[in-house]
Scaffold this motif. Structure first.
Motif, mmCIF file in Angstrom:
data_model
loop_
_atom_site.group_PDB
_atom_site.id
_atom_site.type_symbol
_atom_site.label_atom_id
_atom_site.label_comp_id
_atom_site.label_asym_id
_atom_site.label_seq_id
_atom_site.Cartn_x
_atom_site.Cartn_y
_atom_site.Cartn_z
ATOM 1 N N TRP A 55 46.320 -27.835 76.864
ATOM 2 C CA TRP A 55 45.597 -29.100 76.621
ATOM 3 C C TRP A 55 46.234 -30.215 77.461
ATOM 4 O O TRP A 55 45.529 -31.008 78.091
ATOM 5 N N CYS A 92 39.207 -34.346 69.624
ATOM 6 C CA CYS A 92 40.315 -34.316 70.584
ATOM 7 C C CYS A 92 40.957 -35.698 70.601
ATOM 8 O O CYS A 92 40.263 -36.700 70.754
ATOM 9 N N CYS A 116 39.994 -37.442 74.212
ATOM 10 C CA CYS A 116 38.640 -37.800 74.645
ATOM 11 C C CYS A 116 37.638 -37.885 73.502
ATOM 12 O O CYS A 116 36.523 -38.355 73.699
ATOM 13 N N CYS A 162 39.985 -28.132 73.962
ATOM 14 C CA CYS A 162 38.965 -29.175 74.049
ATOM 15 C C CYS A 162 38.059 -28.870 75.235
ATOM 16 O O CYS A 162 38.531 -28.827 76.378
ATOM 17 N N CYS A 177 38.120 -31.701 78.016
ATOM 18 C CA CYS A 177 39.385 -31.794 78.745
ATOM 19 C C CYS A 177 39.707 -30.513 79.530
ATOM 20 O O CYS A 177 40.375 -30.569 80.554
HETATM 21 ZN ZN LIG Z 1 39.568 -33.763 75.054
#
Ligand SMILES: [Zn+2]
Length: 286
Positions: free
Chosen positions: A184, A246, A249, A266, A269
């Motif tokens: 991530w 997330c 975002c 995510c 992302c």
């Molecule tokens: Zn994200």
């Protein structure tokens, strides 16, 4: 499942509480958790705890040259007790695998919740005799873990980045949770083949691994053994957070499930906004 940061915090906690104390007695109510028979648990009685170290996700108490080694696995945990009851726990009943009594009445239980029976305890003269320790790869928090070392390691490895990160024989101590977190941070799909990583990717991957683990260790160290699980959960951005936003975002964190575990990521992302196929989801939709 405790990973490198939680085991590192247990090392710090036990160093403070147990080092210098003498082992009074070892109870083994969960006989299946003990993977060795020589030396016997009774050999530890009367010996002093001299140090505590970590090998990957293994915890190793040096008891005057004998080693009590454990791998907590998915549902195992260490419960510190300021005051242990004198009566031994019932054999084969309940979650306690091994109970270690120290000379001041304190001690700890190595436990396993549920029925997985994966908690493993070894009593040995040489930690390297534990098969899982002998095949461990490099420790990502050791000074030897450089960008060049990671580059070399990836250049001779096949597979997808998620699988490579969690392979204990390559990098020791990263499991399902922190690999999700590292990817991530990287904004990278868990399924990206490692042979497609550019030198720039590898440099960023190295930084993401070290930073993610160091921050988690900093959060965990100094906490009592009993608080570590909650702290780990609170510090995670995507792992274990399917269906939640997330934190970067706001997109919904998704998961891909496997037989006994799941990864979380995510889509915005990490996978260009496209949710990955998920067996459990597609089975439900049939
Ligand atoms: Zn994200």
């Amino acid at each position: 499942m405790p990973e490198l940061p939680e085991v590192q915090a247990l090392v710090a906690f036990l160093t403070e509480r147990a080092v210098g104390r003498v082992v009074a007695r070892v109870d083994v109510p969960g006989i299946h958790v003990l993977k060795t028979y020589d030396p016997p648990p009774s050999a530890l009685a009367g010996l002093t705890v001299e140090g505590v170290v970590r090998h990957g996700k293994f915890l190793d108490l040096d008891v005057s040259g004998l080693h009590l080694v454990t791998h907590l696995s998915r549902a195992g945990w260490l419960h510190w007790r300021e005051s242990l009851p004198a009566a031994p726990p019932k054999m084969g009943k309940g979650p306690i695998g091994v109970r270690v009594h120290l000379d001041d009445g304190s001690g700890f239980d190595l436990t396993e919740a549920g029925t997985q029976k994966r908690l493993a305890v070894y009593i040995t003269r040489d930690p390297q005799s534990v098969p899982g320790i002998a095949r461990l790869g490099i420790d990502p928090l050791s000074p030897d873990f450089t960008v060049a070392v990671l580059q070399r390691l990836l250049s001779v490895t096949r597979g997808q980045v998620k699988g490579v990160l969690t392979d204990q024989s390559l990098i020791a101590g990263v499991g399902n949770a922190y690999s999700d977190e590292v990817l991530w941070v990287m904004r990278m799909s868990p399924f990206k083949p490692v042979h497609n990583l550019t030198p720039d990717d590898v440099e960023r991957l190295h930084a993401a691994i070290v930073t993610t683990l160091t921050e988690a260790v900093d959060r965990a160290e100094g906490l009592a053994a009993g608080s570590l699980k909650a702290e780990k959960k609170a510090g995670l951005s995507v792992h274990g957070r399917a269906g939640l936003p997330c934190p970067r975002c706001g997109d919904t964190v998704r998961e891909v499930s496997f037989a006994t575990k799941a990864l979380q990521y995510c889509p915005t992302c990490q996978t260009g906004g496209q949710p990955l196929a998920d067996r459990r989801m597609s089975r439900l939709l049939k």
